[in-house]
Structure formats: C-alpha cells, structure tokens
Motif scaffolding. Structure first.
Motif, short mmCIF file in Angstrom:
data_model
loop_
_atom_site.label_atom_id
_atom_site.label_comp_id
_atom_site.label_asym_id
_atom_site.label_seq_id
_atom_site.Cartn_x
_atom_site.Cartn_y
_atom_site.Cartn_z
N ALA A 40 0.85 -1.20 0.00
CA ALA A 40 0.00 0.00 0.00
C ALA A 40 0.88 1.24 0.00
N ARG A 41 0.38 2.27 -0.61
CA ARG A 41 1.09 3.55 -0.60
C ARG A 41 0.10 4.69 -0.40
N GLY A 42 0.43 5.59 0.50
CA GLY A 42 -0.37 6.79 0.69
C GLY A 42 0.25 7.90 -0.13
N LEU A 81 9.86 7.52 5.55
CA LEU A 81 11.31 7.70 5.54
C LEU A 81 12.06 6.40 5.83
N PRO A 97 -8.44 6.73 3.59
CA PRO A 97 -7.01 6.67 3.95
C PRO A 97 -6.12 7.66 3.24
N PRO A 148 2.84 15.19 12.23
CA PRO A 148 4.16 14.99 11.65
C PRO A 148 4.56 16.21 10.82
N CYS A 178 1.39 14.17 3.91
CA CYS A 178 1.26 12.75 4.23
C CYS A 178 -0.21 12.39 4.46
N GLY A 180 -3.84 7.38 6.22
CA GLY A 180 -3.55 5.94 6.12
C GLY A 180 -2.08 5.66 6.41
N GLY A 181 -1.20 6.51 5.88
CA GLY A 181 0.23 6.38 6.16
C GLY A 181 0.52 6.64 7.63
N GLU A 230 2.32 3.99 10.13
CA GLU A 230 3.59 4.31 10.78
C GLU A 230 3.42 4.71 12.24
N SER A 246 2.45 7.54 13.29
CA SER A 246 3.22 8.78 13.24
C SER A 246 2.96 9.68 14.44
N PHE A 269 -2.57 -3.16 14.69
CA PHE A 269 -2.59 -2.76 13.27
C PHE A 269 -1.92 -1.40 13.09
N THR A 294 -5.83 -0.25 5.32
CA THR A 294 -6.97 0.42 5.92
C THR A 294 -7.67 1.28 4.86
C1 LIG Z 1 9.95 16.08 5.39
C2 LIG Z 1 9.38 14.94 6.15
C3 LIG Z 1 9.09 15.11 7.48
C4 LIG Z 1 8.54 14.07 8.23
N1 LIG Z 1 8.25 14.28 9.54
C5 LIG Z 1 7.69 13.29 10.27
C6 LIG Z 1 7.36 13.50 11.63
O1 LIG Z 1 7.52 14.59 12.18
N2 LIG Z 1 6.83 12.48 12.32
C7 LIG Z 1 6.60 11.27 11.73
O2 LIG Z 1 6.10 10.39 12.42
N3 LIG Z 1 6.91 11.04 10.44
C8 LIG Z 1 7.45 12.01 9.69
N4 LIG Z 1 7.77 11.79 8.38
C9 LIG Z 1 7.55 10.45 7.79
C10 LIG Z 1 6.23 10.27 7.04
O3 LIG Z 1 5.73 11.50 6.58
C11 LIG Z 1 5.17 9.59 7.89
O4 LIG Z 1 5.59 8.28 8.18
C12 LIG Z 1 3.79 9.52 7.23
O5 LIG Z 1 2.84 9.02 8.14
C13 LIG Z 1 3.75 8.67 6.00
O6 LIG Z 1 2.53 8.90 5.33
P1 LIG Z 1 2.40 8.64 3.76
O7 LIG Z 1 0.98 8.86 3.38
O8 LIG Z 1 3.38 9.40 3.02
O9 LIG Z 1 2.72 7.09 3.72
P2 LIG Z 1 3.60 6.29 2.67
O10 LIG Z 1 5.01 6.74 2.68
O11 LIG Z 1 2.91 6.25 1.36
O12 LIG Z 1 3.52 4.85 3.33
C14 LIG Z 1 4.07 4.61 4.60
C15 LIG Z 1 3.71 3.21 5.04
O13 LIG Z 1 2.32 3.13 5.21
C16 LIG Z 1 1.77 2.07 4.48
N5 LIG Z 1 0.43 2.51 4.09
C17 LIG Z 1 0.08 3.62 3.40
N6 LIG Z 1 -1.24 3.68 3.28
C18 LIG Z 1 -1.75 2.61 3.91
C19 LIG Z 1 -3.05 2.12 4.12
N7 LIG Z 1 -4.13 2.75 3.65
N8 LIG Z 1 -3.21 0.98 4.82
C20 LIG Z 1 -2.13 0.32 5.30
N9 LIG Z 1 -0.89 0.72 5.11
C21 LIG Z 1 -0.70 1.86 4.43
C22 LIG Z 1 2.75 1.84 3.37
O14 LIG Z 1 2.69 0.53 2.89
C23 LIG Z 1 4.06 2.12 4.05
O15 LIG Z 1 4.49 0.99 4.74
C24 LIG Z 1 8.31 12.82 7.61
C25 LIG Z 1 8.61 12.66 6.25
C26 LIG Z 1 9.13 13.70 5.52
C27 LIG Z 1 9.42 13.47 4.07
#
Ligand SMILES: Cc1cc2nc3c(=O)[nH]c(=O)nc-3n(C[C@H](O)[C@H](O)[C@H](O)COP(=O)(O)OP(=O)(O)OC[C@H]3O[C@@H](n4cnc5c(N)ncnc54)[C@H](O)[C@@H]3O)c2cc1C
Lengths: 483, 395
Positions: A71-73, A78, A113, A135, A141, A144-145, A149, A151, A193, A203
């Motif tokens: 899955a990708r959000g 990171l 999500p 975050p 972001c 769902g991500g 994570e 987060s 989860f 999700t």
């Molecule tokens: C500049 C920057 C700053 C950041 N600061 C923070 C911070 O302060 N705190 C923090 O915690 N993180 C931070 N991050 C990391 C990141 O933004 C978080 O982990 C965020 O929650 C990821 O969301 P995303 O939608 O980009 O997920 P993605 O990168 O697309 O996916 C992350 C993970 O989630 C899974 N996933 C995505 N969608 C679903 C779904 N619907 N169901 C199940 N699994 C799913 C993916 O398979 C993957 O394993 C930062 C990143 C960057 C680039």
C-alpha cells in the motif's frame, strides 16, 4: 504465455476501470521510492482504487495469483515502508480522499485513507477542533500512512501518537475481506494494526479522535552556549512536573543550516536552541510558562524570546521545521537518522555522537524532539567523494547502536520499513521477533502483504521456530528477501 | 514424571489447589507462584509438556469476570512477581512485575511526584490491570493500559519469553504487543512485567459536581464541559433507578490557576466545587451483575433514559466508556432486555453475573473481526490452554 502480473493488470482494469491501472514503465517510475530515496524499485503494476470494495477486489486478485502487494499513501515515509516490489502491485490511495463524516458531538471524524493529515484539521477547525498527530510532513502525508507508521509530531510529547487518536479502522485483510477493527469486545487488533507499517492489511476508512483547540498556546525560544546547558533546562522542566506540548532542540550545526536556508534569525553564537511550547487553559499555561522561562535562564540561557503572537510563533518554528531540508545548504548530501534514547541519557549520548563524528571526520547536525529523547541526527557527506556515503552510513548505524545501548529504540517515528529491518535484532531477540510475527501469521499467513518490511527474516507461519533448514521457502520463491 | 513433579521441578512454589480456589467453580489441580520471569517461563514450559490448561491470577479483583474456563488444571499466581524493577523518574517511565499491586506502584511513584494514570478500583495488580485493560475516570485524559504500556514482557504458552516495545515512550520498532495484550484477559500469554509511561502528579485537583433532575440537563452539562477548553481530566455521569443524574468533573493542575478554572466550570454547569472526591468516585455501580458499556457522548441521553435505566445503576465517562449494574434477583429475561437496549445505542459486555443469568444471555454481543481474532489466538495458543473459553466469541 501471460505472466501473473499481465493477468492481474487485465483483471484490475476490469475491476477498477482502465484509467485506474498503470502499467506503463515510465509512469511506474513515479512510484519507485518513498521519502527514503536510497531504496528504489519500480512496481510491477500500480492501481488507484476508489473504494474499499475495489481495494478488497485487488487484494483478492493478488492472493489468487500469489502476487505480493504494497500500500502507498503519499509516499513520504522515511524508512522505505512503501517501497514497491518489481514483481508486485502497488495499491495507491490517492483517489480515496474524502472526509466522510465530521461528528463534533462525539469528537470524531471518519476519513478515507488518502486524506491528507492537515486537511482533517482544516475541516474541523471551524468547530474549534483539530487532529492532534502533526508529523512535519502533515501538509502532504496521508492519514492511512500515519496509521501504518503510528506517526507522531513535535506535539506528541503531550498528545501522543496516531495510535492514541484513531479509534477504529475499516481494514481489507490479506484474505480480501473487509473488517472493522476497534469496535466491540475482543482483542485490540486495532492497537497492533496501527504501527504495523502496512504489513497486516490495508486500511480503507479511519475514525479519528478530534481534540479541542486549546485556549492558549505560548512559545519561547531559549538560546544556550552548549547542548549540555540546553539539556539541563529540559531535565529541569520535566523534573518540575511540566508537560509541555513540545520541546525541540537544535545544535550549532543545525542552527547554521537553518540560518543559511531560511534566515530564521536565531540568537547569534548559540551552541543550542530550545523551543518550548505550552498549551492549555489560560491560567495554567501562564503559570507554567513563567516557570519554564525561569528554568531556562537558571540553566544558563543567554537569551529567551517569547512569541508575542502567532506570527512570531511561526517565526520561531520556521528554523526548526526547515532543519532537515536546510542541511542541504551546508552539505551536498545527508542521511536523516531517527533514534530514541531515555531523555536523561541525552548529554552522554550527544558526547558520544560528537566523538564518533570527530573520529570519523563525518559531520553530524543534531535536531531532536528533546522532550521524549527522539534524536534526528543529520549525517552530512559529499556524495561526490568516494567512500563518503559508506562512512556516513557507518556513523549513522553506530548512532543507532548508541541508542540501543542506552535502552532506547532504533526508531521513534520513521518506522523500520526496509531500511532498519536489519537492525531489529540489535533491539530484539529472535524470540521477540518470532512472537511479533505470530501476529503477522494470524493476519497474513501467505506473507503477500508488504513482504520484506519490518522483520529481517520472515517467519513461516505454522512452522516451529528455530528448526529452519536451507533457504526459507518464501525466499526461495522470491516472495521475501533476507537482509 | 507426573505433572506435579514437573511443575515443582520448574517452580519452587507449587502445591495442590485448595477447593475454594476454583475459577467460577472450575477447580484447578495445582497452584504455582513463580517468583521470577525465568521461573514463570520454566513453569509454562512444564505445563505445556503436560498439556495443562492454565488461568493466571493476580489480585483476584476480576477473576470472576467473563465465563468460567472450559478447562483449568493450573492456576498461576503472579503475586510473587512483585518487584518494581525500575523507576526512571527523569524519564517518566517505570517497569513493574505483574504481581505488583497498582496501589503499591503508585505509592512508590508518588514519592517522586509521579503517577501511573490508571485509577481503577483498589486491589488490582499490574498484570491484572493490563490483562483486563482496566482504567478509571482518568481514562478520559490518559486512556487505558493500551495507551500507557510502552513495553511488555510475556511468557508464551510454550514457555518462550518475549518482549515488545521498550522503555522509551516514543518507539515504533516492531509490532506493539502491549496494545494487543491489553484487555486480552490472559488468553494470549502470561504477562510477567510491564513498562509504563508515567505522568507528573498534579499539584492540585478540584471536583465540580451537580445532580440534575433530568437527563437533558445532565447531557447539557457534560457536553458543555467536554466541548469547552476547560481541559477536564475526567467527566463522569452516574444515575440509578429513582435517583437524579449526577455529573462530576475533575480538574487537575497548578494550585495557582485551579480556583479560577473550577469556578468557570462550576458556573458553566451550575455546580459546586469540592477538593475531595465525591462518594463512589471511580467505583463500579452496585449490583450482582456488572455490564461494561460503550456509549458515545452524543447518545448520553439515551443511556440515561433508555428502557434499561429502570433497572440498571449506571456510571459513564465522557470517554464513552461506562458500567451498568443490575440488582440481585434480576431475572435473566430482564437482563437480556437490558443488554438489548444498551446494544441498540452502543456496546455491552457482561463482566460478571450470577451463573443462571450468564448461562441465559449473550454475554459478549456482536464481535466484529472474530475470525481474525481466532487466528491470532491460534498462533499464540494453538492448543487453547490459556484461559480457554473465557474470552469474546468463546476464545
Ligand atoms: C519532510 C518529512 C518530514 C517528516 N516528519 C515526520 C514527523 O515529524 N513524524 C513522523 O512520524 N513522520 C514524519 N515523516 C515520515 C512520514 O511522513 C510519515 O511516516 C507519514 O505518516 C507517511 O505517510 P504517507 O501517506 O506518506 O505514507 P507512505 O510513505 O505512502 O507509506 C508509509 C507506510 O504506510 C503504508 N500505508 C500507506 N497507506 C496505507 C493504508 N491505507 N493501509 C495500510 N498501510 C498503508 C505503506 O505501505 C508504508 O508501509 C516525515 C517525512 C518527511 C518526508
């Protein structure tokens, strides 16, 4: 002969419509990495479902073909959690961006999500509410991500992580069934989860808790000669029984970078700056804020700036929020590390990081969530210089060892993903990891859901642990990788 | 070797069970009290070798919750696992073994101006509290054990010791088994120690209370505080057949600001301020059957006035969690009606009830994702020897 991916592409086009399926190699490359750009793999196929039913149909189709999926959000992760499989399907939630329900009396919202984290807060702000997990990536972001994570953000010191702000999830299980977690009696499957990095299912609908906007927010910036005196101030604040909304610290190198990038105008000559934010009821905050200011001065702050309004608060935060990107101004390349130590170990660990840096000649800028001991060392290197990347990688890994040695963690918020799976055995025994994977075996016995993430070695479900002979069957079949 | 010898070889404190040590009438053969994690591990390994079914016993405050076990050969008493392993005050974390009474832990933490913000009824152990997912009024602000456990050590059904989390609050390495085990009632493994996130003890607290004649007024009071910026640590509502609807709000914070804060809440709800907790604060409502409810804040009026309210004494937290208690002698058909009424507005699980009642009603109600739960259970306890039959869906 058609491959399983070809068959899946046709099947998904029939299920989702042709415009929701991407098979063109050039377009696939858009998805080859998440925020961790050092790991890349173009997905075999990308699908863009619009509903839980469509996600479930894709998952079932993958299961029938024995094809792995991820899955990708928004792809801001990171740790390579959303790193695709060349032999698999990437299920992207960018067409699932509806806020389905805002229920102020119950302090809840239900979202799809792909909804962007900040959009939840924007939608409920007129009602005096917000979604607490913040975050730094919150403008892009997805929720769902965030769930995957678990987060956090600068304010999780007081408000906790995503796990504390999600009360239910609709999930497509690796069987392709749609279930609701977080409601009714029984095991807290929602609890496990959240933070499972997308390895237990996808999700498709998330119920989030909304938090009342606090009456008052007050922010100060304190400048110190050294990290040590900044650390002393942090300990004094915590020791006084104050729970700030956030305490952030930056060292001289990180300040230099932020200054170069955004001209944040932090006090000149500071060896460390501390940002402390308090929020809550007026009287409570006013009293504790004075206390914090005093404690900072007692610890040796040579300048304390108090934000008079939102604009000044934003200015104070600019330097901190730009810190990651800013190091690009003082170094051609850098690695962002994410480790945690008990807060009280801060001075000792920072001294060791200094020593590591001196011994290796690799510069390290430190930015951290000081309140909860979450370090983000930025390891600087010149990618044009031979061997520099490897040396930086080594220093970065040694910092994680320091964290583990001090009873901390190899990741506080960025997750394990592909990046840190190999470090998991430094923190956990084989039995610990085996036990965690029993959960995975319950959810995903065939191991097709985001394989190769989190755990260094997949567990064969149903197998007695510890008596494995020869290559793991999942590895032999190319369904999993060993690091 | 017979089972008793095997158990005695693994654990120094093993004896035949006394007749009164039955779990809801199911008499175990043996009682064992391991004093260390190693002993607990050896004990469970020996029990596995003999296919013994087991139930863990802590402070016995909730041992009668849930249905009786379908089998129970061995009662594992955790009370000798009684060490507070570590209190890192500067880091606001503490680790305690399963048998430590929560009150003792909080007394030790209190000496350093800190607390574990779980305020369930007295007598519970750390392990029992986590296993039952138990929390009191403070749950509104601080949540339940799932939100406060940051590290957990368990012994699996086969004796394997496993750990998840750690001793730092911020940590996303690996699956969070702490949340999975919280509220699992001993059906996944034996909890032997837990590490918690702590909070500073507030310097001062105040209660703002009022009893209203109508459910509508109580509803308005609760929502006025909940949606205000008063930052209440707890908001409780209670009623009983024929009684008024009582609302109690707990405010915590610095002494300098508290009077003004509590006056504001008092004028918001027309209540009075007190320093001491009101009678019955955090206690279960009285009755011979106890039902755990989940009813969201918007449905509070229905909770207070529904058909169940004629029989049930109710307490409810603005977190949406509550209790309903039924008087002795309530016939099973009436209990079933109460459950149906509660389930029409939320969730209701019978925690304890007289045997005839328990046998006649659906104690759990709908269990979403039950198939998935069974699969997780089968991984952790393939032979179904851990508190068999005591959990949702007959797990
Ligand atoms: C500049 C920057 C700053 C950041 N600061 C923070 C911070 O302060 N705190 C923090 O915690 N993180 C931070 N991050 C990391 C990141 O933004 C978080 O982990 C965020 O929650 C990821 O969301 P995303 O939608 O980009 O997920 P993605 O990168 O697309 O996916 C992350 C993970 O989630 C899974 N996933 C995505 N969608 C679903 C779904 N619907 N169901 C199940 N699994 C799913 C993916 O398979 C993957 O394993 C930062 C990143 C960057 C680039």
């Amino acid at each position: 002969m058609s491959t399983s991916l070809d068959r899946l592409a046709a099947r998904c086009a029939a299920l989702l419509g042709p415009d929701a399926v991407i098979g063109d190699p050039v377009r696939l490359r858009t998805y080859e990495c998440d925020g961790l750009t050092t790991h890349r793999a173009a997905p075999g196929l990308v699908v863009l479902p619009e509903s839980a039913d469509q996600v479930a149909a894709v998952v079932r189709a993958c299961a029938a073909e024995g094809v792995p999926y991820v899955a990708r959000g928004s792809g801001t992760g990171l740790s390579g959690g959303a790193l695709p499989r060349t032999d698999g399907v990437l299920i992207v939630t960018s067409r699932m961006r509806r806020i389905l329900e805002i229920d102020i009396p119950n302090q809840r919202a239900v979202v799809e999500p792909g909804v962007i984290n900040l959009d939840v807060s924007k939608a409920v702000r007129p009602h005096g509410y917000y979604f607490a997990p913040d975050p730094s990536s919150q403008q892009i972001c997805s929720v769902g991500g965030n769930v995957a994570e678990n987060s956090g953000g600068a304010h999780c010191l007081k408000y906790g992580f995503t796990a504390h702000h999600v009360t239910a999830c609709e999930v497509v299980t690796p069987d392709g069934e749609i279930v609701k977690l977080g409601e009714g009696p029984g095991y807290d499957l929602l609890g496990v989860f959240v933070g499972a990095e997308g390895t237990l299912g996808i999700t498709t609908k998330i119920t989030v808790r909304l938090t009342r906007v606090p009456e008052t927010v007050r922010t100060l910036l304190a400048a110190f000669d050294s990290i040590e005196s900044g650390g002393t101030a942090v300990s004094a604040i915590i020791g006084a029984g104050v729970v700030p909304a956030a305490i952030e610290m930056m060292d001289a190198l990180a300040i230099e970078a932020a200054e170069a990038a955004v001209g944040c105008g932090y006090p000149a000559g500071a060896g460390a700056v501390l940002i402390v934010e308090l929020d809550g009821p007026d009287g409570e905050v006013a009293h504790q804020f004075d206390q914090v200011e005093r404690l900072c001065r007692d610890a040796g702050a040579f300048e304390v700036r108090v934000a008079a309004d939102d604009a000044e608060r934003a200015l104070i935060w600019t330097g901190r929020k730009s810190a990651f990107a800013a190091v690009g101004r003082i170094s051609p390349a850098y690695l962002v590390q994410d480790g945690v130590i008990p807060r009280t170990a801060l001075p000792g660990v920072l001294a060791r990081i200094d020593a590591l840096s001196a011994a290796s000649g690799v510069r390290v800028a430190n930015v951290f969530h000081a309140g909860d001991g979450n370090l983000h060392p930025l390891v600087l290197f010149d990618d044009a210089e031979e061997g520099a990347a490897e040396r930086a990688e080594e220093v970065s890994g040694a910092i994680l060892d320091l964290c583990v040695e001090h009873g901390g963690s190899i990741t506080g918020e960025h997750g394990v993903g592909v990046d840190k799976a190999r470090y998991m055995p430094r923190m956990f025994t084989a039995e610990d990891l085996d036990t965690m994977q029993m959960v995975r075996c319950g959810f995903d016995p065939t191991g097709l859901c985001n394989p190769g993430k989190v755990f260094p070695t997949p567990r064969l479900c149903g197998e007695v642990p510890g008596v494995r002979k020869g290559p793991h069957p999942l590895v032999a079949e190319g369904k999993a990788e060993l690091f | 070797m017979d089972a008793l010898d095997a158990l005695a070889g693994a654990c120094a404190d093993v004896r035949p069970a006394e007749p009164e040590e039955g779990v809801l009438g199911v008499a175990p053969r043996y009682v064992a009290a391991p004093a260390t994690v190693e002993e607990a591990s050896a004990l469970l390994r020996a029990a596995a070798g003999h296919g013994l079914a087991m139930v863990a016993r802590g402070g016995e405050t909730r041992l009668d919750w849930g249905p009786p076990p379908t089998r129970c050969d061995l009662l594992v008493d955790t009370r000798r696992l009684d060490r507070i392993v570590e209190h890192a005050a500067g880091d606001l974390v503490a680790t305690a073994e399963a048998g430590v009474p929560l009150d003792d832990l909080n007394a030790a933490l209190g000496a350093h101006g800190q607390r574990l913000a779980l305020d369930g009824p007295p007598g519970s152990t750390v392990g029992g509290t986590v296993a039952a997912g138990a929390a009191g009024p403070l749950r509104l602000r601080y949540g339940t054990p799932r939100d406060l456990v940051i590290g957990l050590t368990i012994v699996r059904a086969d004796g394997t010791v496993a750990r998840s989390g750690g001793k730092v609050v911020k940590n996303v390495a690996g699956y969070d088994l702490g949340r999975l085990f919280a509220g699992s009632f001993g059906t996944l493994g034996l909890i032997v120690s837990a590490t918690f996130r702590l909070h500073p003890l507030p310097p001062a607290r105040a209660f703002v209370s009022q009893t209203y004649g109508s459910a509508a007024e109580a509803y308005d009071a609760v929502h006025a505080v909940l949606h205000s910026q008063a930052d209440a640590a707890a908001i409780e509502c209670a009623t009983a057949p024929g009684a008024g609807h009582r609302v109690d709000v707990l405010l915590e914070g610095v002494a300098e600001a508290l009077p003004a804060r509590s006056d504001r809440v008092a004028s918001l709800i027309g209540g009075t301020v007190a320093e001491q907790a009101p009678d019955g604060w955090g206690a279960y409502p009285d009755g011979s059957a106890l039902i755990e409810t989940s009813v969201p804040p918007a449905s509070l009026k229905d909770l207070l006035t529904g058909p169940h309210a004629a029989t049930a004494a109710l307490t409810w937290s603005a977190s949406g969690h509550g209790w309903a208690a039924l008087p002795a002698g309530t016939p099973p058909e009436r209990v079933a009606e109460v459950l149906a009424a509660l389930r029409s507005i939320g969730g209701a699980v019978v925690r304890f009830a007289p045997e005839d009642v328990r046998a006649a009603v659906d104690v759990w109600g709908p269990v979403p994702a039950l198939a998935l739960m069974r699969r997780v259970k089968d991984q952790f306890d393939p032979e179904h020897r851990l508190s068999p039959g005591r959990f949702a869906g007959g797990i």
